[in-house]
Design a protein around this motif. Structure first.
Motif, mmCIF file in Angstrom:
data_model
loop_
_atom_site.group_PDB
_atom_site.id
_atom_site.type_symbol
_atom_site.label_atom_id
_atom_site.label_comp_id
_atom_site.label_asym_id
_atom_site.label_seq_id
_atom_site.Cartn_x
_atom_site.Cartn_y
_atom_site.Cartn_z
ATOM 1 N N HIS A 261 0.415 -4.661 10.355
ATOM 2 C CA HIS A 261 0.267 -3.064 10.944
ATOM 3 C C HIS A 261 1.689 -3.571 12.029
ATOM 4 O O HIS A 261 0.962 -2.424 12.827
ATOM 5 C CB HIS A 261 -0.399 -2.828 11.353
ATOM 6 N N HIS A 262 2.531 -3.755 11.806
ATOM 7 C CA HIS A 262 3.924 -3.410 12.375
ATOM 8 C C HIS A 262 3.287 -4.484 14.107
ATOM 9 O O HIS A 262 4.354 -3.837 15.042
ATOM 10 C CB HIS A 262 4.952 -2.103 12.738
ATOM 11 N N HIS B 274 0.868 -1.229 -0.179
ATOM 12 C CA HIS B 274 -0.106 0.215 -0.440
ATOM 13 C C HIS B 274 0.710 1.381 -0.166
ATOM 14 O O HIS B 274 1.974 0.759 0.437
ATOM 15 C CB HIS B 274 -1.549 -0.033 0.646
ATOM 16 N N ASP C 226 6.484 3.746 4.328
ATOM 17 C CA ASP C 226 7.335 3.036 5.753
ATOM 18 C C ASP C 226 6.918 2.068 4.865
ATOM 19 O O ASP C 226 7.786 1.017 5.156
ATOM 20 C CB ASP C 226 6.676 2.619 6.719
ATOM 21 N N HIS C 227 6.377 1.964 3.310
ATOM 22 C CA HIS C 227 6.335 0.533 2.561
ATOM 23 C C HIS C 227 7.233 1.222 1.107
ATOM 24 O O HIS C 227 7.486 0.023 0.187
ATOM 25 C CB HIS C 227 4.624 0.131 2.721
HETATM 26 ZN ZN LIG Z 1 3.024 0.341 7.518
#
Ligand SMILES: [Zn+2]
Length: 335
Positions: free
Chosen positions: A234-235, A101, A105-106
């Motif tokens: 989600h981490h 997405h 951070d991706h």
């Molecule tokens: Zn993330």
């Protein structure tokens, strides 16, 4: 005529690849008639997965004898870490980049990838984004003539060596809605979720999918979710890893990608306790001890997994021959 031979040759090669791929019995008939080198390679790892230590973000390197795939690229600020990790793994070319997405951070490492590495193709959820990073790398893809494909439920990528990535999410309906101009996006819950399979081994890759996406996955795929390893959604946030979802996936091992001392408090102590079947956890916000929701299956058995985190364990490496698997960490042991 030439085309026909090409197709036949392709079929023969595909059959050979499947025979030599994941789950082929070591020393079995396909290897016995081959050379010593072929026998050796049939016993080696068919699939290596590295959850790279890239700070607060995701970057998961998937390698077979035939292809190198990177699922997400971590954040812009973490690009030095991404480069260091890719160089350590000896990566020169990335055949496929899968972007779950368009959050920074991706997709933040895309500029680095396109500048420093040879990139084959890019896969994402096919939905447009107004993010500057997204617009920037889309321009770059066009300029370099790199193909971008959309992944949705049911799409399968052949990663060679009998390894496949099957997309389970977004649904065809969500993919269609999300590609419509003016659609109100919820990027985490539009993450590409898919299952990496090699023989009897599987790993569920979840991006930043939260409870909303988990519920939709349960409704559409409850029987397909069971996986050997889960990439914590989600981490390790409390917005993901719902009880029903963990009951369906029931992984032996959970891998969490998060930065040391990150501002979000990932992984959430409640979720960590849930993975580890610890009855209580301390809430960091108020210092109070609270009860964990313990996950049980229909037989009343308690769910308990081994947990690795990139902030504590560094880069985490999983190798499998399709029958058994091994997890090694740069530092420390599993929780
Ligand atoms: Zn993330």
């Amino acid at each position: 005529m030439r085309k026909k031979i090409g197709i036949i040759l392709g079929l023969v090669m595909l059959t050979a690849a499947v025979l030599a791929g994941c789950g082929a019995a070591p020393g079995g008939s396909s290897a016995a008639s081959s050379t010593a080198a072929a026998v050796e390679s049939s016993q080696a790892a068919k699939l290596t997965i590295k959850m790279l230590n890239v700070g607060q973000g995701d970057a998961i390197l998937v390698q077979t004898a035939e292809q190198t795939v990177l699922v997400d690229t971590s954040d812009v600020d973490e690009r030095d870490k991404l480069k260091r990790e890719l160089d350590k793994a000896g990566v020169k070319r990335i055949d496929k980049v899968i972007l779950t997405h368009p959050h920074a951070d991706h997709i933040g490492g895309m500029a680095l990838l396109l500048k420093e590495y040879e990139v084959g193709e890019v896969y994402d959820n096919g939905m447009p984004s107004t993010s500057k990073i997204y617009i920037g790398y889309m321009k770059e893809l066009k300029a370099k003539g790199i193909k971008r494909h959309a992944l949705k439920d049911g799409d399968v990528l052949d990663l060679g060596n009998g390894v496949s990535f099957k997309a389970l999410y977004p649904s065809a309906e969500l993919a269609k809605e999300g590609a419509t101009p003016g659609y109100k996006h919820d990027p985490n819950n539009e993450s590409v979720v898919g299952k990496l399979t090699c023989g009897a081994f599987s790993m569920l890759l979840t991006g930043d999918a939260e409870k909303d996406a988990e519920e939709k996955l349960l409704a559409a795929h409850s029987a397909d979710l069971r996986s050997t390893i889960l990439k914590s959604g989600h981490h390790g946030s409390a917005t993901a890893s719902s009880v029903h979802f963990l009951k369906a996936v029931w992984p032996e091992t959970v891998l969490i990608s998060c930065g040391q001392g990150n501002d979000y408090g990932h992984p959430h102590p409640d979720i960590l306790a849930r993975y580890l079947a610890e009855p209580k956890f301390t809430d960091r916000r108020d210092g109070k001890t609270k009860k964990t929701k313990i996950v049980k299956n229909d037989k009343g058995e308690v769910f308990k997994a081994k947990v690795y985190e990139t902030d504590k364990n560094g880069t985490i490496t999983v190798t499998t021959d399709g029958n058994s698997y091994e997890v090694t960490a740069e530092q420390g042991a599993a929780q």
